[in-house]
Structure formats: C-alpha cells, structure tokens
Design a protein around this motif. Structure first.
Motif, PDB file in Angstrom:
ATOM      1  N   ILE A 101       0.873  -1.175   0.000  1.00  0.00           N
ATOM      2  CA  ILE A 101       0.000   0.000   0.000  1.00  0.00           C
ATOM      3  C   ILE A 101       0.907   1.220   0.000  1.00  0.00           C
ATOM      4  O   ILE A 101       1.697   1.422   0.932  1.00  0.00           O
ATOM      5  CB  ILE A 101      -0.934   0.006   1.224  1.00  0.00           C
ATOM      6  N   ILE A 102       0.814   2.034  -1.064  1.00  0.00           N
ATOM      7  CA  ILE A 102       1.793   3.100  -1.256  1.00  0.00           C
ATOM      8  C   ILE A 102       1.178   4.253  -2.047  1.00  0.00           C
ATOM      9  O   ILE A 102       0.237   4.054  -2.825  1.00  0.00           O
ATOM     10  CB  ILE A 102       3.050   2.552  -1.984  1.00  0.00           C
ATOM     11  N   ASN A 103       1.702   5.451  -1.846  1.00  0.00           N
ATOM     12  CA  ASN A 103       1.331   6.632  -2.634  1.00  0.00           C
ATOM     13  C   ASN A 103       2.307   6.745  -3.801  1.00  0.00           C
ATOM     14  O   ASN A 103       3.510   6.891  -3.591  1.00  0.00           O
ATOM     15  CB  ASN A 103       1.401   7.885  -1.754  1.00  0.00           C
ATOM     16  N   LEU A 104       1.792   6.681  -5.013  1.00  0.00           N
ATOM     17  CA  LEU A 104       2.639   6.744  -6.208  1.00  0.00           C
ATOM     18  C   LEU A 104       2.400   8.032  -7.000  1.00  0.00           C
ATOM     19  O   LEU A 104       2.668   8.094  -8.193  1.00  0.00           O
ATOM     20  CB  LEU A 104       2.385   5.524  -7.101  1.00  0.00           C
ATOM     21  N   GLY A 105       1.940   9.072  -6.303  1.00  0.00           N
ATOM     22  CA  GLY A 105       1.620  10.329  -6.974  1.00  0.00           C
ATOM     23  C   GLY A 105       2.839  11.087  -7.463  1.00  0.00           C
ATOM     24  O   GLY A 105       2.790  11.739  -8.501  1.00  0.00           O
ATOM     25  N   LYS A 106       3.943  11.036  -6.707  1.00  0.00           N
ATOM     26  CA  LYS A 106       5.156  11.747  -7.127  1.00  0.00           C
ATOM     27  C   LYS A 106       6.379  10.985  -6.641  1.00  0.00           C
ATOM     28  O   LYS A 106       6.322  10.234  -5.675  1.00  0.00           O
ATOM     29  CB  LYS A 106       5.167  13.182  -6.597  1.00  0.00           C
ATOM     30  N   MET A 107       7.488  11.195  -7.338  1.00  0.00           N
ATOM     31  CA  MET A 107       8.721  10.491  -7.038  1.00  0.00           C
ATOM     32  C   MET A 107       9.416  11.114  -5.837  1.00  0.00           C
ATOM     33  O   MET A 107       9.620  12.321  -5.771  1.00  0.00           O
ATOM     34  CB  MET A 107       9.661  10.514  -8.247  1.00  0.00           C
ATOM     35  N   GLY A 108       9.764  10.281  -4.885  1.00  0.00           N
ATOM     36  CA  GLY A 108      10.543  10.682  -3.721  1.00  0.00           C
ATOM     37  C   GLY A 108      11.419   9.520  -3.313  1.00  0.00           C
ATOM     38  O   GLY A 108      11.507   8.503  -4.020  1.00  0.00           O
ATOM     39  N   GLY A 109      12.062   9.630  -2.172  1.00  0.00           N
ATOM     40  CA  GLY A 109      12.982   8.587  -1.741  1.00  0.00           C
ATOM     41  C   GLY A 109      12.322   7.234  -1.551  1.00  0.00           C
ATOM     42  O   GLY A 109      12.838   6.208  -2.009  1.00  0.00           O
ATOM     43  N   VAL A 110      11.169   7.201  -0.889  1.00  0.00           N
ATOM     44  CA  VAL A 110      10.522   5.917  -0.620  1.00  0.00           C
ATOM     45  C   VAL A 110       9.994   5.294  -1.918  1.00  0.00           C
ATOM     46  O   VAL A 110      10.067   4.070  -2.102  1.00  0.00           O
ATOM     47  CB  VAL A 110       9.393   6.057   0.425  1.00  0.00           C
ATOM     48  N   GLU A 111       9.487   6.124  -2.830  1.00  0.00           N
ATOM     49  CA  GLU A 111       8.987   5.605  -4.108  1.00  0.00           C
ATOM     50  C   GLU A 111      10.138   5.045  -4.946  1.00  0.00           C
ATOM     51  O   GLU A 111       9.996   3.998  -5.587  1.00  0.00           O
ATOM     52  CB  GLU A 111       8.260   6.705  -4.881  1.00  0.00           C
ATOM     53  N   ARG A 112      11.254   5.717  -4.894  1.00  0.00           N
ATOM     54  CA  ARG A 112      12.417   5.250  -5.646  1.00  0.00           C
ATOM     55  C   ARG A 112      12.909   3.902  -5.125  1.00  0.00           C
ATOM     56  O   ARG A 112      13.195   2.980  -5.885  1.00  0.00           O
ATOM     57  CB  ARG A 112      13.524   6.293  -5.545  1.00  0.00           C
ATOM     58  N   LEU A 113      12.995   3.783  -3.810  1.00  0.00           N
ATOM     59  CA  LEU A 113      13.416   2.521  -3.207  1.00  0.00           C
ATOM     60  C   LEU A 113      12.425   1.411  -3.533  1.00  0.00           C
ATOM     61  O   LEU A 113      12.814   0.280  -3.875  1.00  0.00           O
ATOM     62  CB  LEU A 113      13.559   2.697  -1.694  1.00  0.00           C
ATOM     63  N   PHE A 114      11.140   1.712  -3.436  1.00  0.00           N
ATOM     64  CA  PHE A 114      10.103   0.727  -3.735  1.00  0.00           C
ATOM     65  C   PHE A 114      10.209   0.231  -5.171  1.00  0.00           C
ATOM     66  O   PHE A 114      10.107  -0.974  -5.437  1.00  0.00           O
ATOM     67  CB  PHE A 114       8.724   1.337  -3.477  1.00  0.00           C
ATOM     68  N   LEU A 115      10.418   1.150  -6.118  1.00  0.00           N
ATOM     69  CA  LEU A 115      10.526   0.765  -7.528  1.00  0.00           C
ATOM     70  C   LEU A 115      11.722  -0.143  -7.770  1.00  0.00           C
ATOM     71  O   LEU A 115      11.643  -1.119  -8.529  1.00  0.00           O
ATOM     72  CB  LEU A 115      10.619   2.007  -8.408  1.00  0.00           C
ATOM     73  N   GLN A 116      12.843   0.171  -7.118  1.00  0.00           N
ATOM     74  CA  GLN A 116      14.014  -0.698  -7.260  1.00  0.00           C
ATOM     75  C   GLN A 116      13.720  -2.083  -6.697  1.00  0.00           C
ATOM     76  O   GLN A 116      14.083  -3.100  -7.302  1.00  0.00           O
ATOM     77  CB  GLN A 116      15.214  -0.077  -6.556  1.00  0.00           C
ATOM     78  N   TYR A 117      13.060  -2.125  -5.550  1.00  0.00           N
ATOM     79  CA  TYR A 117      12.704  -3.408  -4.942  1.00  0.00           C
ATOM     80  C   TYR A 117      11.770  -4.189  -5.856  1.00  0.00           C
ATOM     81  O   TYR A 117      11.971  -5.383  -6.107  1.00  0.00           O
ATOM     82  CB  TYR A 117      12.042  -3.173  -3.581  1.00  0.00           C
ATOM     83  N   LEU A 118      10.758  -3.519  -6.370  1.00  0.00           N
ATOM     84  CA  LEU A 118       9.757  -4.172  -7.214  1.00  0.00           C
ATOM     85  C   LEU A 118      10.375  -4.695  -8.509  1.00  0.00           C
ATOM     86  O   LEU A 118      10.149  -5.842  -8.904  1.00  0.00           O
ATOM     87  CB  LEU A 118       8.650  -3.170  -7.536  1.00  0.00           C
ATOM     88  N   ASN A 119      11.177  -3.858  -9.181  1.00  0.00           N
ATOM     89  CA  ASN A 119      11.754  -4.239 -10.467  1.00  0.00           C
ATOM     90  C   ASN A 119      12.838  -5.301 -10.335  1.00  0.00           C
ATOM     91  O   ASN A 119      13.158  -5.986 -11.308  1.00  0.00           O
ATOM     92  CB  ASN A 119      12.300  -3.007 -11.183  1.00  0.00           C
ATOM     93  N   ASP A 120      13.401  -5.438  -9.145  1.00  0.00           N
ATOM     94  CA  ASP A 120      14.434  -6.441  -8.919  1.00  0.00           C
ATOM     95  C   ASP A 120      13.855  -7.764  -8.425  1.00  0.00           C
ATOM     96  O   ASP A 120      14.569  -8.752  -8.325  1.00  0.00           O
ATOM     97  CB  ASP A 120      15.450  -5.916  -7.897  1.00  0.00           C
ATOM     98  N   ALA A 121      12.560  -7.764  -8.096  1.00  0.00           N
ATOM     99  CA  ALA A 121      11.952  -8.958  -7.496  1.00  0.00           C
ATOM    100  C   ALA A 121      11.943 -10.132  -8.468  1.00  0.00           C
ATOM    101  O   ALA A 121      12.181 -11.277  -8.087  1.00  0.00           O
ATOM    102  CB  ALA A 121      10.534  -8.640  -7.037  1.00  0.00           C
ATOM    103  N   GLY A 122      11.633  -9.857  -9.753  1.00  0.00           N
ATOM    104  CA  GLY A 122      11.677 -10.917 -10.756  1.00  0.00           C
ATOM    105  C   GLY A 122      10.604 -11.974 -10.607  1.00  0.00           C
ATOM    106  O   GLY A 122      10.749 -13.089 -11.093  1.00  0.00           O
TER     107      GLY A 122
END
Length: 389
Positions: free
Chosen positions: A6-27
């Motif tokens: 559960i996350i706010n994806l309205g604008k890019m910030g530190g937590v969104e950036r970390l989340f995207l890296q985690y998500l894209n690396d999950a495979g």
C-alpha cells in the motif's frame, strides 16, 4: 510469499524510488500494489509499465471515478482482504483502514513520515493494528520509539540503492570554478536557501565557485527570488528534474545536503557512489548515510527557523521535532549555518583533502550499501514477520 504493498505513487521521492528498485528487482509476480493517490506520477509510471496497480479509492481501476469519501476506508478494507496476502506492507503513510486485515501480517515501513504524524486517534489506531515495523534507519526506529513506544517488533533495514550507471573510474580533481551541487524536491524544508547563502559567503571570501540546484518543486520561485536578492547572477543554476543523474554528479565537485530533517539521504548516498564528498547536517539518519570525517563533513545545526527567516525571508514549514543522533533525543528543528557550511567547503578544497575524501566517498557505499543486501534483509524481515506468532 504473497506481498501486498500500500503506497502513494503520486510523485517520485525517496521511498517511491526505493520501492521501484525493490519491485523491479523482485523478478516474480508475488507483489500486488494498492495505490492511495489519484494517479501515478509520470516519473514513476515510466519505471513500472507492466505492473498491475489497484487504486484504493477508484470504483473501477481504469476510470478516474472515485467513491464517496465516507466509503473509502471500507472500499480499501475490501480490496486489502480480497488480495489475501501473507504480508501487507504500508509504505510510509497512515492508510484509512476500517479494521485490521482479516489475513496476513500488517507491517509499516517507515522512511521518515513518523517524524510528522500527529499523535492522534487515527495514528494511534493504525499503529495498534501493526504486527511489525521496518525502519529505513536507526534514527527512524528511535523516533518511533521515543514518540509512540510501539509494543510490536521493530526491525531496521538500512536504506540502500542500486549502484548507479555512468560512474567514472578516473580519480577526481577539483576544477575551476569549483562546482557545488544539490538535488532534491524544491521545498523549504530541504534548506536550499542555506546553499544559496553558502555560495554568497564563498564568493565574498574570494573563491571561484558556482552552485547547481537540481530538482523541481512548489518553492522554486522563492529560491530563485532569494538568488536574485543575493545578486548571485549566473553563479547559480536551477537545472530542474534530472533524468540522467550521472551527468549531474559527474559535473559536481562537492554535494551540499542542507535539509532541516532527513531520515536517510538517498541523494547523499548516490553522490558518494560518484566520488563526490558530501557536506551534511548531523541530524536524523544523515550520519548513517555519510561517514563524518571520511567521505563527508557533518555540521551540527545551530540556526533556528526564525533566525533563518530573518536571513533569507524564507519560512521553513516544519513544526516538528527532529532526532539528534549525538544526544539520542528529540530536539527542536534547526538548520546548519551557512558560514559553517562555507568553512566545510574550504576544508574540503584544501590541498590533498579533496582527493582523499573523494576516494573514500566511492569506497564507502560499495562496502556498506549493497542493494543486494537490502533485498535479502528486507525479504528475510518479511519472512520473519510472516512466521511470527
């Protein structure tokens, strides 16, 4: 293990950036997302084109029509329960949940919002539902302990980023003019005005120096007006959002991090990867991101918000306490002094100092902030909470 985020994806910030890296690396397809913002920000959407996202307040995901305000917590509750996840991770926000989810462990990931939450019924009710907390820094953990004294388990998984592309292996040497840089959302609490005062001070001391301010935000016009009042002319550049961060850091000699609060500076860590030493405040989690006296210079904040407004005409809106890592206590928020900041620049540019700090800067994140370690620690922590009785 099925994970619901559960996350706010309205604008890019530190937590969104970390989340995207985690998500894209999950495979894998073990991650589902509920987005609490109306839309997904364009910088974020570009990095997750194939990921299915459920919107918390939309009646139909493909349409922008939202349900009435008084029904939203029940709609979110229904969507969470329907996901049937083993762990539910709430990323740095307080969601409007009607009740504790029927299945799965409810976890909160704190990336810094705990500094700002009002200690009210909504906050305390959500925190009472939690099965566990994950903090991005030791500072975050201490803030939550000092403010809320949570009864549930609390783990620290240090913030990390992937090694950026475009890092030069050539040893760094100072150029003329010396290029200072800062990159953040352009809001007053980031202390951009301290950087402008520092530039003015260094120019008055006779140094050939320029400042680049990267990023976008609602307070840009205030900073541009201050730069004009300080008569900085072409010595300061507002370069906007950087799609290619390598170009920014490769043309920067010294990175200025001047916020009033920073749970764990990802931009500072990124700067170090490029061998750029950092000047930073000894506040919150900043000393965890940059090792003082090795790859950066830490400054104890000493200027009150009122004093800073007198100096700049800019009001910093942050009516909260910050964490003093030296005293292990919550204290009134202050900014670093621009004269202290100028002194730190002079120390870094002294003969042989810069090359030493720069070499250490590149080593420090490689030795301490492997993103693979973050993935392992984060997933192991989720597994721990999933199995916790």
């Amino acid at each position: 293990m099925k994970k619901l985020h559960i996350i706010n994806l309205g604008k890019m910030g530190g937590v969104e950036r970390l989340f995207l890296q985690y998500l894209n690396d999950a495979g894998d397809d073990s991650n589902e997302i509920i987005c609490v913002s109306r839309e997904i920000g364009p910088e974020i959407a570009r990095q997750m084109p194939q990921q299915k996202v459920t919107f918390a307040t939309r009646l139909i995901d493909k349409l922008p029509l939202r349900c009435p305000q008084f029904l939203r917590k029940y709609l979110l509750q229904w969507k969470v329960n329907r996901a049937n996840a083993d762990v539910i991770i709430v990323w740095d926000l307080i969601p409007g949940l009607a009740a504790k989810p029927q299945r799965g462990k409810l976890l909160y990931y704190d990336h810094g919002c705990s500094w700002r939450y009002a200690k009210n019924t909504k906050t305390l009710r959500f925190l009472s539902m939690l099965d566990g907390v994950i903090s991005a820094s030791y500072a975050s953990k201490r803030v939550m302990e000092l403010r809320f004294n949570l009864p549930c388990p609390h783990k620290v998984v240090i913030n990390r980023i992937k090694t950026p592309d475009g890092i030069s292996t050539t040893p760094r040497h100072l150029r003329s003019p010396i290029r200072l840089g800062t990159a953040s959302r352009l809001v007053t609490l980031k202390g951009i005005s301290v950087g402008l005062l520092t530039l003015k001070e260094l120019l008055a001391r006779g140094h050939d120096v320029v400042l680049e301010i990267a990023g976008k935000g609602p307070d840009r016009a205030e900073f541009e007006a201050l730069a004009e009042r300080l008569q900085l002319g072409d010595r300061v550049t507002f370069s906007g959002f950087q799609h290619n961060v390598a170009d920014f850091f490769n043309r920067t000699d010294i990175y200025l991090s001047t916020p009033i609060t920073e749970p764990f500076g990802l931009s500072c860590m990124e700067s170090l990867y490029f061998g750029v030493p950092v000047i930073f405040p000894m506040v919150d989690g900043q000393p965890e991101a940059v090792k003082e006296g090795v790859c950066g210079i830490g400054i104890v904040p000493s200027v009150s918000i009122e004093q800073h407004q007198t100096l700049t005409g800019i009001e910093v809106d942050f009516p909260h306490q910050v964490y003093d890592p030296l005293a292990d206590a919550l204290v009134s928020a202050k900014l670093i002094s621009h004269t202290d900041c100028a002194d730190a620049v002079e120390k870094l540019i002294a003969e042989k100092n810069y090359e030493s700090y720069s070499r250490n800067a590149q080593k420090f994140p490689l030795e301490n902030f492997s993103f693979a370690v973050f993935q392992d620690e984060f997933n192991n922590t989720l597994e721990y909470y999933k199995n916790e009785k």
